[in-house]
Design an enzyme around this catalytic site. Sequence first.
Site, short mmCIF file in Angstrom:
data_model
loop_
_atom_site.label_atom_id
_atom_site.label_comp_id
_atom_site.label_asym_id
_atom_site.label_seq_id
_atom_site.Cartn_x
_atom_site.Cartn_y
_atom_site.Cartn_z
N ASP A 52 0.83 -1.20 0.00
CA ASP A 52 0.00 0.00 0.00
C ASP A 52 0.86 1.25 0.00
O ASP A 52 2.08 1.20 0.21
CB ASP A 52 -0.91 0.01 1.23
N TYR A 99 7.47 -9.45 7.12
CA TYR A 99 7.21 -8.03 7.33
C TYR A 99 7.80 -7.59 8.66
O TYR A 99 7.87 -8.37 9.62
CB TYR A 99 5.71 -7.75 7.35
#
Length: 436
Positions: free
Chosen positions: A204, A263
């Site tokens: 994003d 992540y």
Amino acid sequence: MWGHFTRGKNTSAQTQKHMLAEFRPLMATAAKARAPPAVAASTAVERDEHVHYTHTDVCHHLRWTAKESYEYMYARPWSRVIEFYAELVRAGAGAAGLAKLFGVDEKDYTPDTAGENCLAPLEKQTANIASKGRGGRWERVTFKIVLSYHGGSFDGWQKQPGLNTVQGLVEKHLGQFVDERKAKQLESRSLPIEGCAVVAGRTDKGVTALQQVCSFYTWRKDVKPGDIKDAISEAAPDKLKPLHVSEVAREFHPNFAAKWRRYMYIFPLDEDAKLILGEEQSSNILENSEHNIKPQSFDVAKVDKILRKLAGKTLSYKMFARDTQASRSVGPPTECFMFHSRAAVATLNFVNEDCKEGMRVMCIELVANRFLRKMVRVLVATAVREAAAGAGDDALLNLMEATDRRATAPPAPPEGLCLVDVGYEDFHKQRCFIID
């Protein structure tokens, strides 16, 4: 009465006033008859007021609302985290740039090239034999590209009209390597001559990537990995860096061939504590002995205990997903296997730091076979909220059974999130930064 009311223009003003006075009660009665039932009105009001999921555990009165959680998450010095990620991208070290945060050897975190040989030797030989004398896709050359880019400089990965995206920039510079046939097809459709980059996972807006993986194929035989690396290097210096480019098997797909993704979320801890509630709301709680003041901070060790419960399990994370259709949020498509989930305290040091001491942060490391949209950010925000409220270590597991996504917290800011790397070999815990 109706006869007098319709007499016409000759009716005197006094007579009209008298008739209207008699007619008003009838108008009021008719309005009451047309009014919707009182039950329907109250139901609509209740529907508008029901904006938060109702928790029923013992610490429900200490849990932040969605608005309070959102305000707490964004009241952080995110500019310093953005600066830290920007420096990592400029250095071009990839995942190795995070190693110094945890005092581990940087050599163990070089770009993973295992995906280049995604087929076993026998399978490669069979594929080569099967491709002899065949045209089309069997003649094309596929390249694996490992990229590092700064999230704050782009509007996300996916190409969108009018936006500065990573995919749009990469494909624009790959256009010079498109074969002649493809170029003519694009020209005939009045489209720009651009390459096609397939990615391991879209990010994003605001999310940084240290070792993102994408692929590009062409039918031209004269294209070399170095040519592609040089072209992308010119796209956006210091904001987008190709770390490694190599020719791979035709069957390689950066998304489907990936076995795990990692992540890292960096959450600042040095911001001065601020009241989550306003003065008026805080005074009301103080007057009510049945409630306590909501917490203003959380324990990182508690967040770690909550996250540990996810490791080694295949679970449905549909309650932690966002921006997905309800029809696509049920069943196996929402299930993910979490290899590793930990939280720890670290210190960010900056090149141009005026203070001798760096900024204390909480680092959350998550490794799974796949992630849903905004799943990491919702997990981080919810884990922090539950830790602050003093919930049990099974807090996230209990929320898996919820039926309303409002049971989880709003997504944490994208500025703290970073896609560290993508793996094409079996996961090994030794590659993790936060290890017991």
